[in-house]
Design a protein around this motif. Structure first.
Motif, mmCIF file in Angstrom:
data_model
loop_
_atom_site.group_PDB
_atom_site.id
_atom_site.type_symbol
_atom_site.label_atom_id
_atom_site.label_comp_id
_atom_site.label_asym_id
_atom_site.label_seq_id
_atom_site.Cartn_x
_atom_site.Cartn_y
_atom_site.Cartn_z
ATOM 1 N N SER A 126 24.656 13.045 7.406
ATOM 2 C CA SER A 126 24.207 12.444 6.044
ATOM 3 C C SER A 126 22.832 12.035 6.221
ATOM 4 C CB SER A 126 24.733 10.950 5.643
ATOM 5 O OG SER A 126 24.425 10.595 4.448
ATOM 6 N N MET A 127 21.924 13.028 5.395
ATOM 7 C CA MET A 127 20.503 12.913 5.665
ATOM 8 C C MET A 127 19.847 12.141 4.264
ATOM 9 S SD MET A 127 17.779 13.730 7.234
ATOM 10 C CE MET A 127 18.599 15.245 8.292
ATOM 11 N N ASN A 128 18.947 11.251 4.545
ATOM 12 C CA ASN A 128 18.342 10.420 3.541
ATOM 13 C C ASN A 128 17.428 11.187 2.713
ATOM 14 O OD1 ASN A 128 19.561 7.462 3.963
ATOM 15 N ND2 ASN A 128 18.483 8.082 5.819
ATOM 16 N N ILE A 129 17.371 10.915 1.213
ATOM 17 C CA ILE A 129 16.184 11.748 0.450
ATOM 18 C C ILE A 129 14.942 11.062 1.011
ATOM 19 C CG2 ILE A 129 15.377 11.358 -1.644
ATOM 20 C CD1 ILE A 129 17.880 13.252 -1.664
ATOM 21 N N ASN A 130 13.974 12.092 1.033
ATOM 22 C CA ASN A 130 12.685 11.638 1.637
ATOM 23 C C ASN A 130 11.860 11.339 0.207
ATOM 24 O OD1 ASN A 130 10.070 11.489 2.843
ATOM 25 N ND2 ASN A 130 9.629 13.683 2.344
ATOM 26 N N PRO A 131 11.786 10.087 -0.288
ATOM 27 C CA PRO A 131 11.011 9.745 -1.639
ATOM 28 C C PRO A 131 9.603 9.934 -1.202
ATOM 29 C CG PRO A 131 11.743 7.526 -0.397
ATOM 30 C CD PRO A 131 12.407 8.804 0.170
ATOM 31 N N ILE A 132 8.965 10.971 -2.343
ATOM 32 C CA ILE A 132 7.380 10.892 -2.602
ATOM 33 C C ILE A 132 7.123 9.732 -3.315
ATOM 34 C CG2 ILE A 132 5.615 12.516 -3.291
ATOM 35 C CD1 ILE A 132 7.381 13.410 -0.973
ATOM 36 N N GLN A 133 6.282 8.899 -2.716
ATOM 37 C CA GLN A 133 5.741 7.693 -3.215
ATOM 38 C C GLN A 133 4.340 7.608 -3.568
ATOM 39 O OE1 GLN A 133 7.086 4.774 -0.227
ATOM 40 N NE2 GLN A 133 8.995 4.621 -0.892
ATOM 41 N N MET A 134 3.990 7.100 -4.830
ATOM 42 C CA MET A 134 2.661 6.637 -5.008
ATOM 43 C C MET A 134 2.649 5.153 -5.637
ATOM 44 S SD MET A 134 -0.760 7.250 -5.539
ATOM 45 C CE MET A 134 -1.097 9.033 -5.985
ATOM 46 N N LEU A 135 2.475 4.027 -4.742
ATOM 47 C CA LEU A 135 2.904 2.781 -4.668
ATOM 48 C C LEU A 135 1.487 1.901 -5.412
ATOM 49 C CD1 LEU A 135 4.940 2.119 -1.545
ATOM 50 C CD2 LEU A 135 5.654 2.731 -3.721
ATOM 51 N N VAL A 136 1.769 0.678 -5.719
ATOM 52 C CA VAL A 136 0.802 -0.262 -6.438
ATOM 53 C C VAL A 136 -0.378 -0.447 -5.538
ATOM 54 C CG1 VAL A 136 1.920 -2.149 -5.527
ATOM 55 C CG2 VAL A 136 0.510 -2.398 -7.714
ATOM 56 N N PHE A 137 -0.349 -0.286 -4.252
ATOM 57 C CA PHE A 137 -1.357 -0.388 -3.547
ATOM 58 C C PHE A 137 -2.185 1.076 -3.503
ATOM 59 C CE2 PHE A 137 2.314 -1.058 -0.837
ATOM 60 C CZ PHE A 137 2.482 -0.031 0.053
ATOM 61 N N ASP A 138 -1.411 1.895 -3.736
ATOM 62 C CA ASP A 138 -2.159 3.246 -3.637
ATOM 63 C C ASP A 138 -2.995 3.765 -4.851
ATOM 64 O OD1 ASP A 138 -1.194 3.553 -0.934
ATOM 65 O OD2 ASP A 138 0.599 4.435 -1.864
ATOM 66 N N PHE A 139 -2.605 2.987 -5.859
ATOM 67 C CA PHE A 139 -3.105 3.244 -7.217
ATOM 68 C C PHE A 139 -4.121 2.367 -7.878
ATOM 69 C CE2 PHE A 139 -2.805 4.437 -11.680
ATOM 70 C CZ PHE A 139 -2.705 5.840 -11.501
ATOM 71 N N GLN A 140 -5.183 2.816 -8.078
ATOM 72 C CA GLN A 140 -6.031 2.080 -8.974
ATOM 73 C C GLN A 140 -6.834 2.637 -10.236
ATOM 74 O OE1 GLN A 140 -9.290 1.172 -5.886
ATOM 75 N NE2 GLN A 140 -8.389 -0.436 -5.143
ATOM 76 N N GLY A 141 -7.627 1.755 -11.086
ATOM 77 C CA GLY A 141 -7.939 2.432 -12.058
ATOM 78 C C GLY A 141 -9.029 3.428 -11.769
ATOM 79 N N ILE A 142 -9.265 4.445 -12.630
ATOM 80 C CA ILE A 142 -10.175 5.528 -12.611
ATOM 81 C C ILE A 142 -11.561 4.598 -12.781
ATOM 82 C CG2 ILE A 142 -10.463 6.349 -14.863
ATOM 83 C CD1 ILE A 142 -10.562 9.074 -13.680
ATOM 84 N N ASP A 143 -11.822 3.572 -13.356
ATOM 85 C CA ASP A 143 -13.131 3.083 -13.435
ATOM 86 C C ASP A 143 -13.717 2.574 -12.211
ATOM 87 O OD1 ASP A 143 -10.646 1.314 -13.736
ATOM 88 O OD2 ASP A 143 -12.064 -0.128 -14.592
ATOM 89 N N THR A 144 -12.689 2.144 -11.491
ATOM 90 C CA THR A 144 -13.177 1.792 -10.236
ATOM 91 C C THR A 144 -14.228 2.891 -9.142
ATOM 92 O OG1 THR A 144 -11.602 0.102 -9.933
ATOM 93 C CG2 THR A 144 -12.655 0.719 -7.685
ATOM 94 N N GLN A 145 -13.678 4.066 -9.335
ATOM 95 C CA GLN A 145 -14.285 5.269 -8.755
ATOM 96 C C GLN A 145 -15.399 5.380 -9.474
ATOM 97 O OE1 GLN A 145 -13.691 6.903 -6.048
ATOM 98 N NE2 GLN A 145 -11.670 5.794 -5.362
#
Length: 739
Positions: free
Chosen positions: A579-598
């Motif tokens: 039984s192989m687990n799904i490998n979730p592709i994640q983009m989590l809250v601490f990975d994601f910031q608004g484009i205005d910061t950049q």
């Protein structure tokens, strides 16, 4: 989810993460060749460590917005529990100040960030009184020199009393914003505040709008609320509990005044007229709350004690049978006074909102990341157990088939990348069009305003009193309004350059260099503020639009890469009969910031790179106005000035396009790199696992029973951690905030 539940869940996740790291370290240490696990177990250990770092460093921003003299600094001091920010009578807030917590016993310090310097400057370090004095002196100097050093913000590191029982909120930040009337020499009072407010609405978890009990209907507040609801009504509609209205200074109420409840009802009606349907309003006495906290902590000075006795002790006086009033010691009534200030209830509500929304999102994502890592460990253990249970030749065949699938997956990933690059180019073109459109509207609006000024000089009527232009006219959209006309912007000089050149009505004759400088300053101030005002709306729109499109693009990346990852997982499960687990592709809250910061970071880099006073995104503006010397007078031709202004707008537009295009390309590349890394790590993990298994099977076949027994024990230990993690996730699901 209550604050106590958040604290408990935070600690449970942190402890579980540390146990998983320790588990991986022990597992690697007990292998015959632990270095062979560097590409698999060690990478998972790094992922968990990064997740725990994000858990510890997550920022929770609370912005306080108010007009001057509303008691903003006193309110912030009350939350901090120290008299460290100068009070409202000193009007010292000249730019954004972030107050960040440090542990009790650490030495507080104040940092200043400047546009021209890469590293902050330490302004003061020591007790709150010393920092307050140095802070005040520094802000007075900034005001007196017109911000000669290009200060952009301050950071104050100080214990925050409101967080005494919440050690998990390490990233809590109070954001002190300048009021609309802090800078008295600006023509558009609310510009800087509105810019800061819109930024806060994009990035802060909680917004506190502070209002003076005796003057909450002032025009300054009305204009801000109008702009707020006009431009960000959709935010207020979605986030009613994220915005607080604090009716401060209720201690000033006299016996003759109407009840506070009636004033709150009046304020509620006023806010509802602005479109805020269910405003959350709290009455408070920040001054009373601050003094009470200082007395409680035994940090009140003689002045503080005198103020408390003068303004608040009388409320707690007891009458003797003879009719005398006995004034209690401030120390005896400080607890009651603090509760009566209503500050503790506000603090509790703010913290509850943070942990119920942003805090819950963080814990959910941290749990998801730990879940992914823990199940990846489970997949490795299951693969090893099965790899030692089957014959070597079938194992080798399955490895070759997996290599073929992996190569095909890499080709598919490249296809996804090409699709992403196409979407990236569309996003760049959309931003390019909107920035160019902004520049064209700005140039037309400036031209129209100068034409109106010329009519004003040579007409018997005031063209400024004419009806407003049609908002449907593309040459003059609603966002390009002129709050203050050019004629009013000229100071004493306007009375002197009477129309004296009918052949060239755009010519202004000045009698001396002083008049010339005054006219140049007035024109530059007027145009600078207009362009910054218009750009504030445009930038806010682009930031929100860019963040939304980026989110959609990231979702598309995740879906496409997830399909590729699922195909690999399915093959591994079928090939190894596990039984192989799904490998979730994640983009989590601490990975994601608004484009205005950049955008902000790239703008600062671009500004330093050009070594000019002007910024690429209309932060500053100044045009070189040509002056002709006619011996008896000096002449400024407004037509040449208009051309220079339009040229300057075009120049800054080119800088803006350069910055935004660079940001978009960099951000999209980083986002795709993050999801690409997740599937590459997955592919390489099992390539390494197959290779490792084959090599060990060839040299350690006699140890099969011992190895399988060892792996079974490890699997049992991991199962306990997975069960614990599942319990935490179920609790988080039961605390899910109501949307």
């Amino acid at each position: 989810m209550s604050s106590q539940q958040f604290q408990a869940a935070y600690e449970n996740l942190h402890n579980l993460g540390m146990l998983l790291v320790q588990f991986l370290q022990n597992l690697r240490a007990k292998q015959v060749a632990p270095e062979a696990d560097r590409s698999t177990l060690r990478s998972l250990e790094t992922d968990i460590e990064q997740t725990l770092y994000a858990l510890h460093e997550q920022r929770y921003q609370v912005a306080v917005i108010a007009a001057m003299k509303a008691g903003k600094s006193t309110f912030l001091n009350a939350l901090i529990g120290a008299d460290v920010l100068a009070s409202e009578t000193e009007s010292c807030t000249v730019c954004r100040t972030e107050i960040k917590p440090i542990a009790a016993g650490q030495i507080p310090y104040l940092l200043e960030y400047r546009e021209t310097e890469r590293h902050p400057v330490t302004i003061a370090q020591g007790d709150s009184h010393f920092i307050r004095q140095q802070f005040l002196q520094r802000t007075h100097l900034i005001r007196a020199t017109g911000n000669r050093d290009r200060t952009t913000r301050f950071e104050l590191y100080h214990p925050i009393a409101a967080l005494d029982h919440y050690t998990c909120l390490n990233g809590f930040t109070l954001v002190d914003t300048p009021g609309p009337n802090e800078w008295r020499d600006t023509a558009l009072d609310t510009l800087y505040l509105r810019e800061t407010t819109l930024d806060a609405l994009r990035n802060c978890e909680v917004i506190i709008f502070l209002l003076d009990y005796s003057s909450f209907k002032d025009s300054t507040n009305s204009e801000l609320l109008h702009n707020l609801t006009q431009h960000r009504g959709e935010f207020l509609e979605r986030s009613q509990r994220a915005v607080y209205f604090i009716l401060n200074k209720i201690d000033r109420k006299t016996e003759e005044d109407r009840p506070i409840a009636h004033v709150i009802d009046d304020l509620r009606r006023s806010l509802q007229e602005f479109g805020i349907r269910n405003p959350v309003i709290y009455p408070a006495s920040a001054w009373q709350g601050l003094l009470a906290k200082l007395i409680q902590s035994d940090r009140a000075s003689e002045t503080h004690l005198k103020d408390f006795k003068r303004f608040f002790s009388g409320r707690y006086a007891e009458e003797t049978p003879d009719g005398d009033l006995l004034m209690p010691s401030p120390y005896k009534v400080a607890d009651r006074a603090l509760q009566d200030s209503l500050i503790p209830g506000i603090e509790q509500s703010i913290l509850s909102d943070i942990v119920r929304n942003s805090g819950w999102n963080l814990l959910r994502d941290v749990a998801a990341k730990l879940d992914k890592s823990a199940h990846a460990i489970e997949d490795i253990l299951n693969t090893r157990i099965q790899g030692w249970s089957i014959e070597i030749q079938p194992l080798r065949q399955r490895m070759e088939e997996y290599k073929r699938l992996a190569k095909n997956a890499i080709i598919q990933i490249r296809g996804v990348k090409r699709l992403v690059e196409d979407q990236e180019q569309k996003l760049v073109e959309q931003f390019r069009w909107q920035i160019t459109d902004f520049a064209e509207h700005a140039k037309v609006a400036i031209q129209q305003e100068f034409d109106l000024f010329v009519q004003y000089r040579f007409s018997d009527f005031n063209p400024y009193s004419a009806p407003e232009p049609d908002p449907a006219n593309p040459a003059d959209p609603p966002n390009f309004h002129v709050p203050k006309n050019l004629a009013d912007s000229f100071k004493s000089v306007v009375r002197k350059f009477i129309a004296d050149d009918a052949e060239n009505p755009y010519a202004i004759h000045c009698n001396g260099e002083a008049e010339v400088e005054q006219v140049k300053q007035d024109i530059n101030r007027f145009c600078s503020l207009l362009i910054k005002d218009w750009w504030t709306n445009t930038q806010d729109h682009l930031s929100r639009y860019g963040t939304q499109i980026r989110r959609e693009l990231v979702d598309e990346m995740q879906r496409n890469i997830q399909d590729i990852s699922d195909e690999l997982s399915q093959y591994l499960g079928e090939a190894l009969e596990i039984s192989m687990n799904i490998n979730p592709i994640q983009m989590l809250v601490f990975d994601f910031q608004g484009i205005d910061t950049q955008v902000q970071q790239q703008t600062e880099n671009y500004t330093r790179w050009t070594r000019e006073k002007k910024s690429a995104l209309c932060r500053d503006y100044e045009v070189d106005i040509q002056v002709d010397d006619h011996r008896s007078y000096y002449e400024i031709d407004l037509r040449q000035t208009i051309e220079a202004i339009q040229y300057e707008i075009d120049s800054q537009t080119r800088g803006s396009l350069l910055v935004v295009e660079r940001v978009i390309k960099q951000q999209v590349a980083e986002d795709f790199g993050l999801v690409e890394k997740q599937i590459n790590d997955y592919i390489n993990r099992f390539l390494a696992e197959f290779d490792r298994l084959l090599k060990e099977r060839e040299t350690r076949e006699a140890e099969v029973d011992q190895i399988l027994a060892f792996l079974a024990v490890q699997k049992q230990g991991l199962d306990r951690y997975l069960a614990n993690l599942k319990e935490i996730q179920q609790l988080l699901d039961s605390w899910r905030p109501v949307q």
